[in-house]
Design a protein around this motif. Structure first.
Motif, PDB file in Angstrom:
ATOM      1  N   GLY A  10      33.158  34.861  38.008  1.00  0.00           N
ATOM      2  CA  GLY A  10      31.878  34.934  38.695  1.00  0.00           C
ATOM      3  C   GLY A  10      31.333  36.338  38.660  1.00  0.00           C
ATOM      4  N   LEU A  11      30.377  36.592  39.555  1.00  0.00           N
ATOM      5  CA  LEU A  11      29.746  37.916  39.656  1.00  0.00           C
ATOM      6  C   LEU A  11      30.489  38.742  40.701  1.00  0.00           C
ATOM      7  CD1 LEU A  11      27.434  39.852  38.953  1.00  0.00           C
ATOM      8  CD2 LEU A  11      26.087  38.732  40.755  1.00  0.00           C
ATOM      9  N   SER A  17      37.820  43.721  43.712  1.00  0.00           N
ATOM     10  CA  SER A  17      38.931  43.047  43.033  1.00  0.00           C
ATOM     11  C   SER A  17      38.551  41.624  42.680  1.00  0.00           C
ATOM     12  CB  SER A  17      40.173  43.021  43.933  1.00  0.00           C
ATOM     13  OG  SER A  17      40.617  44.327  44.204  1.00  0.00           O
ATOM     14  N   LEU A  18      39.246  41.092  41.685  1.00  0.00           N
ATOM     15  CA  LEU A  18      39.014  39.734  41.236  1.00  0.00           C
ATOM     16  C   LEU A  18      40.354  39.080  40.962  1.00  0.00           C
ATOM     17  CD1 LEU A  18      36.795  37.667  40.242  1.00  0.00           C
ATOM     18  CD2 LEU A  18      37.338  38.499  37.951  1.00  0.00           C
ATOM     19  N   ALA A  92      33.718  40.080  30.896  1.00  0.00           N
ATOM     20  CA  ALA A  92      34.089  39.321  29.694  1.00  0.00           C
ATOM     21  C   ALA A  92      34.353  37.880  30.083  1.00  0.00           C
ATOM     22  CB  ALA A  92      35.333  39.921  29.052  1.00  0.00           C
ATOM     23  N   ASN A  93      34.570  37.078  29.077  1.00  0.00           N
ATOM     24  CA  ASN A  93      35.090  35.737  29.294  1.00  0.00           C
ATOM     25  C   ASN A  93      36.608  35.837  29.243  1.00  0.00           C
ATOM     26  OD1 ASN A  93      34.762  33.045  29.846  1.00  0.00           O
ATOM     27  ND2 ASN A  93      34.297  32.459  27.742  1.00  0.00           N
ATOM     28  N   VAL A 120      33.506  36.446  33.735  1.00  0.00           N
ATOM     29  CA  VAL A 120      33.491  37.484  34.771  1.00  0.00           C
ATOM     30  C   VAL A 120      32.354  38.452  34.457  1.00  0.00           C
ATOM     31  CG1 VAL A 120      34.730  39.437  35.770  1.00  0.00           C
ATOM     32  CG2 VAL A 120      35.951  37.311  35.252  1.00  0.00           C
ATOM     33  N   THR A 121      31.477  38.633  35.418  1.00  0.00           N
ATOM     34  CA  THR A 121      30.367  39.575  35.298  1.00  0.00           C
ATOM     35  C   THR A 121      30.539  40.644  36.356  1.00  0.00           C
ATOM     36  OG1 THR A 121      28.912  37.794  34.532  1.00  0.00           O
ATOM     37  CG2 THR A 121      27.856  39.817  35.291  1.00  0.00           C
ATOM     38  N   VAL A 122      30.376  41.893  35.958  1.00  0.00           N
ATOM     39  CA  VAL A 122      30.555  43.008  36.887  1.00  0.00           C
ATOM     40  C   VAL A 122      29.217  43.715  37.072  1.00  0.00           C
ATOM     41  CG1 VAL A 122      31.791  45.143  37.369  1.00  0.00           C
ATOM     42  CG2 VAL A 122      32.935  43.289  36.136  1.00  0.00           C
TER      43      VAL A 122
END
Length: 124
Positions: A10-11, A17-18, A92-93, A120-122
């Motif tokens: 997600g964003l 953290s993710l 990235a994916n 994943v978008t940052v």
């Protein structure tokens, strides 16, 4: 046959953290090495982290060294990837992968099964 399903992308704000999850079905983790790769637009798929389902040995790429945690929950047939202090270059994916070996590898070609990926978008 192993089926892998990723989730958790997600964003995310830079600096946060993710934690990504990958649920595996078809075989038990003890038979496999599991890994995460990522691919940004226009770039090759790159190794992020790996864990042995047999020994629990882990390894993270230099690009995420010190910010990376890969772990297994055998009861849930799930492998996790946590990246702390996210940077724009982490966008990235992200793909989960499994190989028919208990030994780790950083080469995408060494992995036999792949999930569909989670984006994943940052944001800065």
């Amino acid at each position: 046959q192993v089926h892998l399903v990723e989730s958790g992308g997600g964003l995310v704000q830079a600096g946060e953290s993710l934690k990504l999850s990958c649920v595996a079905s078809g075989r038990t983790f003890s038979d496999y090495a599991m890994a995460w790769f990522r691919q940004a637009p226009g770039k090759e798929r790159a190794f992020v982290a790996a864990v042995s389902g047999t020994s629990g040995t882990t390894y993270c790429a230099d690009s995420v060294e010190g910010r990376c945690t890969i772990s297994l929950d055998n009861a849930k047939d799930t492998v996790y990837l946590q990246i702390d202090t996210l940077r724009s270059e982490d966008a990235a994916n992200y793909y989960c992968a499994a190989r028919n070996s208990r030994f780790l590898s950083t080469a995408a070609s060494a992995y036999d099964y792949w999930g569909q990926g989670t984006q994943v978008t940052v944001s800065s």
